[in-house]
Design an enzyme around this catalytic site. Sequence first.
Site, mmCIF file in Angstrom:
data_model
loop_
_atom_site.group_PDB
_atom_site.id
_atom_site.type_symbol
_atom_site.label_atom_id
_atom_site.label_comp_id
_atom_site.label_asym_id
_atom_site.label_seq_id
_atom_site.Cartn_x
_atom_site.Cartn_y
_atom_site.Cartn_z
ATOM 1 N N LYS A 21 -22.318 14.938 44.308
ATOM 2 C CA LYS A 21 -23.002 15.666 45.374
ATOM 3 C C LYS A 21 -22.275 16.987 45.630
ATOM 4 O O LYS A 21 -21.057 17.015 45.839
ATOM 5 C CB LYS A 21 -23.027 14.825 46.652
ATOM 6 C CG LYS A 21 -23.932 13.596 46.576
ATOM 7 C CD LYS A 21 -25.391 13.983 46.516
ATOM 8 C CE LYS A 21 -26.311 12.780 46.606
ATOM 9 N NZ LYS A 21 -27.736 13.170 46.594
ATOM 10 N N LYS B 260 -38.775 9.383 42.037
ATOM 11 C CA LYS B 260 -38.348 8.415 43.042
ATOM 12 C C LYS B 260 -39.590 7.769 43.637
ATOM 13 O O LYS B 260 -40.499 8.468 44.100
ATOM 14 C CB LYS B 260 -37.537 9.098 44.156
ATOM 15 C CG LYS B 260 -36.216 9.691 43.694
ATOM 16 C CD LYS B 260 -35.490 10.372 44.851
ATOM 17 C CE LYS B 260 -34.139 10.936 44.425
ATOM 18 N NZ LYS B 260 -33.470 11.667 45.532
#
Length: 328
Positions: free
Chosen positions: A151, A247
């Site tokens: 991240k 997703k």
Amino acid sequence: MTGVIVTAHEDVFPVAGSFTISRGSRTEIRVVTVTLSDGEHTGRGECVPYARYGETVDGVIADILALKDEVAGGLDRTTLQTRMKPGAARNALDCAFWDLEAKRTGKPIWQLAGLSKPGPLTTAYTISLGTPEKMQAQAAENAHRPLLKVKLGTDDDRGRIEAVRAGAPDATIIVDANEGWTVEAYQQLAPELVRLGVALVEQPLPAGDDEALAHIDRPLPVCADESCHARPSLESLKGKYDAINIKIDKTGGLTEALLLKKAALEAGFQIMTGCMLGTSLAMAPAMLVADGAPFVDLDGPLLLAKDREPAITFEGSVMHPADPALWG
């Protein structure tokens, strides 16, 4: 499926430590669990309402329960696709319909969907956003994993990747900027990240400001995440992105995710299969989308302090197909 009763409720699961991205940190996840029951068989689905898309737990539950009379009257997975828009609520219902059909017929969902029998998959493991020192320590603890997802979205992203690379010298790295870069930042960082062995960056620019990607060289392949939802979004991604992250919480379920995957492959995109931070119940259907994808990021259960029972079995970063008692 006349006579089917739908229920929806919130479940809370603790995160192992905390999970941090550029938008904030979490120590627990709040998911919506849906059940569909005909009195003999029960199907389940899970979704993660996401504030980035204007979703809340209460709002998703209300949207699902608003359809209870229609479900009891015969609403099925096919008609659901036009009855609800893509998103978390439809995802939970769609996956519950698939599970109920599997339980009723005694056939696994991969067979019902006309897919190959799933085998084990290797997932990425996410390195949470933190100081370079903390991220290096996380990387060192997980240096045995073949794929790490990092991240980013700070003013020192190169320093953080250098730290992660020092902690995990042999791992393949993908990075997620969570819409935190500018065009100039991508152009400055991309060559350096390629040198450090980064294979892909997710969503470097804000979803509404990604047109610039069509007009620059992309030495570091770019994957659409927040810019990619269901099939209608695919056309606008051409020329800007090299890959898409599918997703099921964004596509609105397994049904649309499989169709999106097919359309994306035909359009020449690479496929990444990702997840919101959810339990094994959310990962099980996503594993069917992940088959054959070069990048799999379904590590949600590995980041939790407690999962559902039965849970998906992980051996390191290798995840095994779900037990039918969980889903499918």
